[in-house]
Design an enzyme around this catalytic site. Sequence first.
Site, PDB file in Angstrom:
ATOM      1  N   GLN A 117       0.824  -1.207   0.000  1.00  0.00           N
ATOM      2  CA  GLN A 117       0.000   0.000   0.000  1.00  0.00           C
ATOM      3  C   GLN A 117       0.861   1.260   0.000  1.00  0.00           C
ATOM      4  OE1 GLN A 117      -2.802  -2.283   3.177  1.00  0.00           O
ATOM      5  NE2 GLN A 117      -3.192  -0.112   3.087  1.00  0.00           N
ATOM      6  N   ARG A 165      -8.355  -0.907   8.311  1.00  0.00           N
ATOM      7  CA  ARG A 165      -9.378   0.008   7.799  1.00  0.00           C
ATOM      8  C   ARG A 165      -9.705   1.090   8.825  1.00  0.00           C
ATOM      9  NH1 ARG A 165     -14.096  -1.701   3.531  1.00  0.00           N
ATOM     10  NH2 ARG A 165     -14.410   0.400   2.790  1.00  0.00           N
ATOM     11  N   CYS A 166      -8.683   1.692   9.386  1.00  0.00           N
ATOM     12  CA  CYS A 166      -8.922   2.805  10.306  1.00  0.00           C
ATOM     13  C   CYS A 166      -7.628   3.567  10.502  1.00  0.00           C
ATOM     14  CB  CYS A 166      -9.422   2.311  11.656  1.00  0.00           C
ATOM     15  SG  CYS A 166      -8.157   1.481  12.620  1.00  0.00           S
ATOM     16  N   GLU A 202     -12.991   4.594   5.910  1.00  0.00           N
ATOM     17  CA  GLU A 202     -12.842   3.810   7.125  1.00  0.00           C
ATOM     18  C   GLU A 202     -13.910   4.066   8.175  1.00  0.00           C
ATOM     19  OE1 GLU A 202      -8.080   3.378   6.695  1.00  0.00           O
ATOM     20  OE2 GLU A 202      -8.845   5.065   7.802  1.00  0.00           O
TER      21      GLU A 202
END
Lengths: 290, 795
Positions: free
Chosen positions: B223, B373-374, B743
């Site tokens: 990523q 996802r945060c 998110e």
Amino acid sequence: MIPSSFDYTAPSSLDEALKLLHDLGDDAKILAGGHSLIPMMKLRFAEPEHLIDLNNIPGLSYLKIEGGMLKIGAMTREVETEESVEVAVHFPIFADVAKLIADPQVRNFGTLGGNLAHGDAANDQPAVMLALNASVEIAGLDGRRTVGIDDFFYGFYSTAVQEGEILTEILIPIPTGRSGNAYHKVERKVGDYATGGVAVHLELDEQGICTKAGIGLTNVNPTPLRAVRSEAALVGTSLDVDAIASAAQYASEDCNPSSDLRGDIDYKRHIIRAVTKKMINKAKQRAFKN
Amino acid sequence: MIQCKTSKEISGMGHSMKRKEDDRFIHGKGNYTDDVKLPGTLYMDIVRSPYAYAKIKNIDSSEALKIPGVLAVVTGKDLEQYNLHWMPTLMSDTQMVLPVDTVMYQAQEVAAVIATEKYIARDAREAVKVEYEVMKPVVDPFKSLDADAPILRTDKPDKKDNHIWHWEVGQKEETEKIFQEAEVTVKEQMHIPRIHVASIETCGCVASYDKVDNHLTMYMTTQAPHAIRTVFALVAGHVGLTEEKIRVISPDIGGGFGGKVPVYPGYVIAIAASFLIGKPVKWIEDRSENLQADSFARDYHITAELAGTKDGKILATRMKVLADHGYTDASANPSKFPTGMFSIGTGSYDYPNAFMEADAVYTNKPPGGVAYRCSFRVTEAVHAIERITDRFALEIGKDPAALRFQNFIKKEQFPYHSPTGWEYDSGDYEAGLKLAMKGVDYDNLRIEQAEKRKKGELMGIGLSTFTEIVGAGPSKDFDILGIKMFDSAEIRVHPTGKAIARFGTKSQGQGHETTYAQIIAEELGIPAKDIQIEEGDTDTAPYGLGTYASRSTPTAGAAAVMAARKLRDKAKKIAAYLLEVSEDDLEWEPGKFSVKGAPEKSKTIQEIIFASYTNHPQGMEAGFEATHYYDPPNLTFPSGAYICVVDIDSDTFEIKVRRFVAIDDAGHIINPMIAQGQVHGGLTQGIAPAMYEELIYDDDGNILNGTLMDYLVPTAVESPSWETGHTVTPSPHHPIGAKGIGESPTVGAPPAIANAIVDALKPYGITHLDIPITPYKIFKALKEKGVLDKNIVES
Ligand SMILES: Cc1cc2nc3c(=O)[nH]c(=O)nc-3n(C[C@H](O)[C@H](O)[C@H](O)COP(=O)(O)OP(=O)(O)OC[C@H]3O[C@@H](n4cnc5c(N)ncnc54)[C@H](O)[C@@H]3O)c2cc1C
């Protein structure tokens, strides 16, 4: 997730398959839908040296009603019993159970024969077959024999299908009078094996008295389990609240679940009691609709 | 409703343009790392430890090396010769690439097999014989600091215990005092479970080292390609692989969710193998390896407390965390706070005092601490605050919605300074909750619930009104190995008016190829379909820190705006020159400049661009290109109001999420369809830890659910039909007022679900259940309370 290497043959007749099976002995395994066998091979829990694929053999996949029996060819896919209107008339339980087996991909390929022959108490069809009092036809080089479902499951991954034999057909007696059946399992999510599952088949006389009861339990015993005391508690009753409650109670007492990630023994007994009650009620309702 | 400034043809902000990347994916033409096929590729497979804590007595590769096609078995001792057996983590800790003498968790890499085919590599893996001396592991973090606990990091000579760090923030004494004097205090012990991102694509790479050019091309699932390139250069610079010799390419990614930020040992071993053998080496993990060995997320044990008045005013919170980091602190956390954004833990509520502290410990579990996802640890904080807020409402007998309205930070209070040091940019929490309550018909649901309770039926309603904290981040608080957390955009417009734009971020399904194009379309009036977006190749893209923590729109999206505005300024100069007027006489509308008062005198952006190559003013640089590196002045603070309705079977305790209404506020929305898709996906990953997912270890450190048979990732079947909506409160400091949406749902959903389930069980005296809340867990809780077979009916 890569299996060890193996040889593969896809014979085009049952005789050929039986012969191969005989010649290769226990190094060989039958491949039906592959949805139990191949995952085990990928995890290297099973390492057969030879696979004999039944998928090219004609005449092993059918659903037919004949001589008071529903006959299911061993290679019939789960999806076919799920969707058959003919089957649903007497056996809505097949739609119940199929919807709870894995996911559409698995049901499009997994076979009823394989589901039984795998001999896994976590599979769902065995309990259904117990409830419906099925029998199973098994072919060998010396001919065919029929085994009642109560004599079919020997132990963990072990059934009446002996070395050199192939399961060819499942036979289910069609009820003549009023009947109803239903299946449910508690699962942690879709596609999971049962925390506990219950199949119920009931036959009633004109007065609504229960004349026959079949109850099979999923994944709460080393082998698929018939709930004998529960069945007896229903036969001869009008399926009143008390009869149902004792049948449910017996089922929870008579099963032998083990503790695992799905729950401890207490929880599983609780589930079996709750689901047995629900399924008897559902089967009863269906019987009264008939 | 969303107002669009541009036509559908241009499709700037606010248009639900279909995703440009989807053609490729729908046709099966995505290009993932495993699709990279280079001539002469070798395959790597990894031998892993069956034990959580053991000494390696011997590794016998002889049988494996006899298998035709096996080239090498690489061990820690081999890497030690090149000083490549350890690598640094982002948290200044160290992590083994391959162990020399001790394994620290089950499934840890022990050796790597290199072969001509992946099938051969797998057979050879089975043939490597490793002798272990098994030791008693530290599994329970609460016991890791006991006097008799073995000290795990014996590689660190000064380490005398398993403690990693202590951190605290807030008003310790004042908070203490408030708790002593408060009318009401509540307290719950919570565990935010260890979970895994379980993305569809596992991790992997193709390391291709060219001995002649001394150049490494690394195709990998990352990523953050640029940051990874720098890390590789820092790890391998001493063997000659300096940064200009390394090209990292991140092809299409099948889901990242934070799990593809870390550098895993497999990547480094593959590079080492390619470096030594001189051929491309491919390594693709299988599903179980991904689940068992790659970075976990969460795993915070939190004691959450709240003090308030009898009539519902919150006065202070106190939170104490024990963080289980596994055997090293490999958190993917670029902030200067070891707990990341956990200190957002006062949430959407206004009170002057809070105190939060955390201690991190080593255990014999896999390392990690990714921000699934945060934004680093905000999920943990939001869960604690939303749960304890409900617990407080329960204690004083107040409706949880009314309690929230009473305590919200008001719209006028922004920018709001939180007691833990954050400056919230903007928000309108009341509007969101009102909309959600209207959407779900809250008042009638409470009436229905009261009726059901009279019949002994279990129905629950749960709220979560959370504040997110995304867009890392301002250079004062955020860096990776000293590199500030800016991000970048480079726009090149061709003479014919079509463009390519490159970014330092990397989409993993977020739809950047579409949304970035829409941002540029908004600013320049070039149709979004004419703008090609490229990311993930460090040789071509400008340096950036990558995509995670909902940072792409807040940082790279802003960079795109700024670069486009530079071009619009240039366009204005060219237009003035072409139209022979002064710049002040020009007016902009998307796609063209025209003369004020004489709209027939105009130049389209395409005409201007063509002129920039063919007829530009004297003294002006030719061409139409711009680059911008954007260092955000602050984080952005999206928020949401979620309401969940559950029905629980009173016999089997099977839980059904009947409804889930999610109102998000992410400021201005670039593409409503994509934003909604992000919310749907995020909510599903919200029910995951709330009801299904947790990595479970036994006392010997064995993972009990290391496959997807038992690690329960929810599917469409478990997902309710999500009902979504939004309010729009723009970020005042972001150039297009956007905040980040990817998110919020994962962060906000779990407490809404947990609150709903606990609410359903209220008649049974249940005040808290740890997630994941399963039917089995409900059974156990009721049994413990002695109310299992009691049908409690409320009058
Ligand atoms: C993800 C997943 C989830 C699943 N969930 C469930 C579930 O919830 N409930 C459930 O019931 N099942 C489940 N299954 C198993 C699935 O139903 C299988 O398809 C079924 O158990 C086996 O049928 P098959 O045709 O695939 O058999 P195969 O896998 O081909 O064979 C299974 C075994 O039976 C033997 N065999 C097969 N056919 C014959 C035959 N005619 N004669 C003799 N031996 C034979 C094989 O040699 C092998 O040992 C799941 C499978 C998967 C992959």
